[in-house]
Design a protein around this motif. Structure first.
Motif, PDB file in Angstrom:
ATOM      1  N   THR A  84       0.803  -1.219   0.063  1.00 12.31           N
ATOM      2  CA  THR A  84      -0.450   0.165  -0.373  1.00 12.31           C
ATOM      3  C   THR A  84       1.087   1.068  -0.067  1.00 12.31           C
ATOM      4  OG1 THR A  84      -0.138   0.143   2.425  1.00 12.31           O
ATOM      5  CG2 THR A  84      -1.854  -1.322   1.009  1.00 12.31           C
ATOM      6  N   MET A  85       0.409   2.067  -1.011  1.00 15.26           N
ATOM      7  CA  MET A  85       1.388   3.807  -0.423  1.00 15.26           C
ATOM      8  C   MET A  85       0.214   4.966  -0.460  1.00 15.26           C
ATOM      9  SD  MET A  85       4.246   3.187  -3.514  1.00 15.26           S
ATOM     10  CE  MET A  85       4.740   4.784  -3.175  1.00 15.26           C
ATOM     11  N   MET A  86       0.434   5.502   0.238  1.00 14.61           N
ATOM     12  CA  MET A  86      -0.288   6.557   0.064  1.00 14.61           C
ATOM     13  C   MET A  86      -0.750   7.315  -1.498  1.00 14.61           C
ATOM     14  SD  MET A  86      -2.088   8.259   2.398  1.00 14.61           S
ATOM     15  CE  MET A  86      -0.874   9.026   4.024  1.00 14.61           C
ATOM     16  N   LEU A  87      -1.712   7.766  -1.445  1.00 11.87           N
ATOM     17  CA  LEU A  87      -2.273   8.246  -3.141  1.00 11.87           C
ATOM     18  C   LEU A  87      -2.889   9.868  -2.653  1.00 11.87           C
ATOM     19  CD1 LEU A  87      -2.800   7.829  -5.734  1.00 11.87           C
ATOM     20  CD2 LEU A  87      -5.313   7.517  -5.365  1.00 11.87           C
ATOM     21  N   HIS A  88      -2.351  10.552  -3.471  1.00  9.14           N
ATOM     22  CA  HIS A  88      -2.500  12.332  -3.136  1.00  9.14           C
ATOM     23  C   HIS A  88      -3.638  12.161  -4.118  1.00  9.14           C
ATOM     24  CE1 HIS A  88       0.581  11.905  -0.214  1.00  9.14           C
ATOM     25  NE2 HIS A  88       1.950  12.260  -1.266  1.00  9.14           N
ATOM     26  N   GLU A  89      -4.784  12.784  -4.031  1.00 10.20           N
ATOM     27  CA  GLU A  89      -6.084  12.551  -5.095  1.00 10.20           C
ATOM     28  C   GLU A  89      -6.236  13.904  -5.170  1.00 10.20           C
ATOM     29  OE1 GLU A  89      -9.534   9.830  -4.824  1.00 10.20           O
ATOM     30  OE2 GLU A  89      -9.669  11.944  -3.312  1.00 10.20           O
ATOM     31  N   SER A  90      -6.412  14.163  -6.297  1.00  5.75           N
ATOM     32  CA  SER A  90      -6.336  15.471  -6.689  1.00  5.75           C
ATOM     33  C   SER A  90      -8.385  16.308  -6.274  1.00  5.75           C
ATOM     34  CB  SER A  90      -5.584  16.107  -7.845  1.00  5.75           C
ATOM     35  OG  SER A  90      -6.949  15.988  -9.083  1.00  5.75           O
ATOM     36  N   GLY A  91      -8.122  17.993  -6.686  1.00  2.13           N
ATOM     37  CA  GLY A  91      -9.445  17.933  -6.544  1.00  2.13           C
ATOM     38  C   GLY A  91     -10.245  18.748  -8.427  1.00  2.13           C
ATOM     39  N   HIS A  92     -10.620  18.655  -8.371  1.00  2.06           N
ATOM     40  CA  HIS A  92     -10.629  19.144  -9.990  1.00  2.06           C
ATOM     41  C   HIS A  92      -9.238  20.265 -10.304  1.00  2.06           C
ATOM     42  CE1 HIS A  92     -15.338  18.395  -9.960  1.00  2.06           C
ATOM     43  NE2 HIS A  92     -15.402  18.784  -8.530  1.00  2.06           N
ATOM     44  N   GLY A 118      -3.487  26.277  -7.322  1.00  2.00           N
ATOM     45  CA  GLY A 118      -4.403  26.533  -6.280  1.00  2.00           C
ATOM     46  C   GLY A 118      -5.245  25.289  -6.078  1.00  2.00           C
ATOM     47  N   VAL A 119      -5.087  23.520  -6.895  1.00  2.00           N
ATOM     48  CA  VAL A 119      -5.598  22.144  -7.123  1.00  2.00           C
ATOM     49  C   VAL A 119      -5.220  22.021  -5.222  1.00  2.00           C
ATOM     50  CG1 VAL A 119      -5.463  20.020  -7.601  1.00  2.00           C
ATOM     51  CG2 VAL A 119      -5.090  21.916  -9.343  1.00  2.00           C
ATOM     52  N   THR A 120      -6.398  21.929  -4.246  1.00  2.00           N
ATOM     53  CA  THR A 120      -6.895  20.725  -3.382  1.00  2.00           C
ATOM     54  C   THR A 120      -6.231  18.744  -3.703  1.00  2.00           C
ATOM     55  OG1 THR A 120      -9.010  20.149  -3.058  1.00  2.00           O
ATOM     56  CG2 THR A 120      -7.876  22.880  -2.879  1.00  2.00           C
ATOM     57  N   TYR A 121      -6.320  18.418  -2.166  1.00  2.00           N
ATOM     58  CA  TYR A 121      -5.643  17.164  -2.348  1.00  2.00           C
ATOM     59  C   TYR A 121      -6.780  16.508  -1.224  1.00  2.00           C
ATOM     60  CZ  TYR A 121      -2.642  17.025  -6.710  1.00  2.00           C
ATOM     61  OH  TYR A 121      -1.646  17.488  -8.135  1.00  2.00           O
ATOM     62  N   ASP A 122      -6.713  14.966  -1.294  1.00  2.00           N
ATOM     63  CA  ASP A 122      -6.992  14.758  -0.325  1.00  2.00           C
ATOM     64  C   ASP A 122      -6.505  13.375  -0.401  1.00  2.00           C
ATOM     65  OD1 ASP A 122      -7.968  13.677   2.351  1.00  2.00           O
ATOM     66  OD2 ASP A 122      -9.895  12.626   0.746  1.00  2.00           O
ATOM     67  N   SER A 123      -5.214  13.195   0.487  1.00  2.00           N
ATOM     68  CA  SER A 123      -4.518  11.577   0.581  1.00  2.00           C
ATOM     69  C   SER A 123      -4.944  10.561   1.334  1.00  2.00           C
ATOM     70  CB  SER A 123      -3.093  12.488   1.320  1.00  2.00           C
ATOM     71  OG  SER A 123      -2.753  13.203   0.472  1.00  2.00           O
ATOM     72  N   TYR A 124      -4.215   9.276   0.918  1.00  2.00           N
ATOM     73  CA  TYR A 124      -4.868   7.862   1.227  1.00  2.00           C
ATOM     74  C   TYR A 124      -4.525   6.795   1.081  1.00  2.00           C
ATOM     75  CZ  TYR A 124      -8.213   7.776  -2.608  1.00  2.00           C
ATOM     76  OH  TYR A 124      -9.256   7.855  -3.566  1.00  2.00           O
ATOM     77  N   HIS A 125      -4.169   5.272   1.384  1.00  2.00           N
ATOM     78  CA  HIS A 125      -3.491   4.727   1.313  1.00  2.00           C
ATOM     79  C   HIS A 125      -4.615   3.672   0.142  1.00  2.00           C
ATOM     80  CE1 HIS A 125      -1.487   5.024   5.196  1.00  2.00           C
ATOM     81  NE2 HIS A 125      -0.712   4.851   4.461  1.00  2.00           N
ATOM     82  N   VAL A 126      -3.856   3.265  -1.136  1.00  2.00           N
ATOM     83  CA  VAL A 126      -4.083   2.841  -1.989  1.00  2.00           C
ATOM     84  C   VAL A 126      -4.024   1.131  -1.855  1.00  2.00           C
ATOM     85  CG1 VAL A 126      -5.475   4.938  -2.747  1.00  2.00           C
ATOM     86  CG2 VAL A 126      -3.204   3.710  -4.095  1.00  2.00           C
TER      87      VAL A 126
END
Length: 204
Positions: A84-92, A118-126
């Motif tokens: 597993t690794m941390m994915l930094h998931e982008s917003g719009h 200005g892009v935001t990110y949410d991080s979680y493991h995948v």
């Protein structure tokens, strides 16, 4: 309607012409439609393996292809080993906000320039799988768009039976040189299209 970011789709469709049974692998398939280099081939009957780690993008990918027995979906990232690794998931990112997780990456350094824009990110493991977990068939076409991990993925692939590859290089000359050197080992030494984002490479 064209799905790809630039002229990639036009070149890809012309390359495979009337071949209906194309096998393809899309690493970083996102929602399956936005800037897709594989959807036009799928609509033409290709047998596809689509890999996408973002849970938001994968939900749209699943909805797009549900019921298509020629499409195999994997909700994971491609890395160098199982884990597993941390994915930094982008917003719009797009002005009309029609995109989902388009600039997501396992490499946090890849997010820096977009955060400044200005892009935001949410991080979680995948979940992460190596390419060997995807090597259950030969692929005629492979497209790789994994925001900074493209070369790491490429170097795991035996390109002997691959006819065409599309890979993100983002106008970084050092990346282009590494990509071309690796592909040339398998006789893939002809760049048939180059945009600021992608290279399309085949054999002469």
């Amino acid at each position: 309607m064209s799905y790809s970011q630039n002229k990639e789709e036009e070149i890809i469709l012309d390359f495979f012409k009337d071949k209906k049974d194309v096998t393809l692998l899309d690493c970083g398939a996102n929602d399956g439609k936005t800037f897709s280099n594989s959807l036009a081939l799928i609509e033409r009957g290709a047998i596809a393996t689509l890999v996408e780690p973002s849970k938001l993008a994968f939900a749209k990918l699943h909805e797009l292809h549900k019921g298509n027995e020629n499409v195999f979906l994997i909700n994971a990232a491609v890395g160098t080993e199982i884990g597993t690794m941390m994915l930094h998931e982008s917003g719009h990112h797009l002005p009309d906000k029609s995109d989902v997780a388009l600039l997501s990456s396992l490499d946090e350094s890849e997010t820096t320039k977009w955060k400044k824009a200005g892009v935001t990110y949410d991080s979680y493991h995948v979940d992460v799988i190596p390419f060997e977990a995807l090597a259950f068939r030969d692929y005629d076409f492979i497209t790789i768009d994994c925001e900074g991990l493209d070369i790491d993925i490429l170097k795991q692939i035996d390109l002997t039976n691959v006819q065409l590859i599309c890979i993100e290089w983002n106008s970084i000359m050092a990346n282009k040189l590494v990509i071309l050197e690796y592909c040339a080992q398998f006789g893939m030494d002809k760049v048939i299209y180059e945009s600021g984002e992608n290279l399309l490479i085949c054999r002469k």
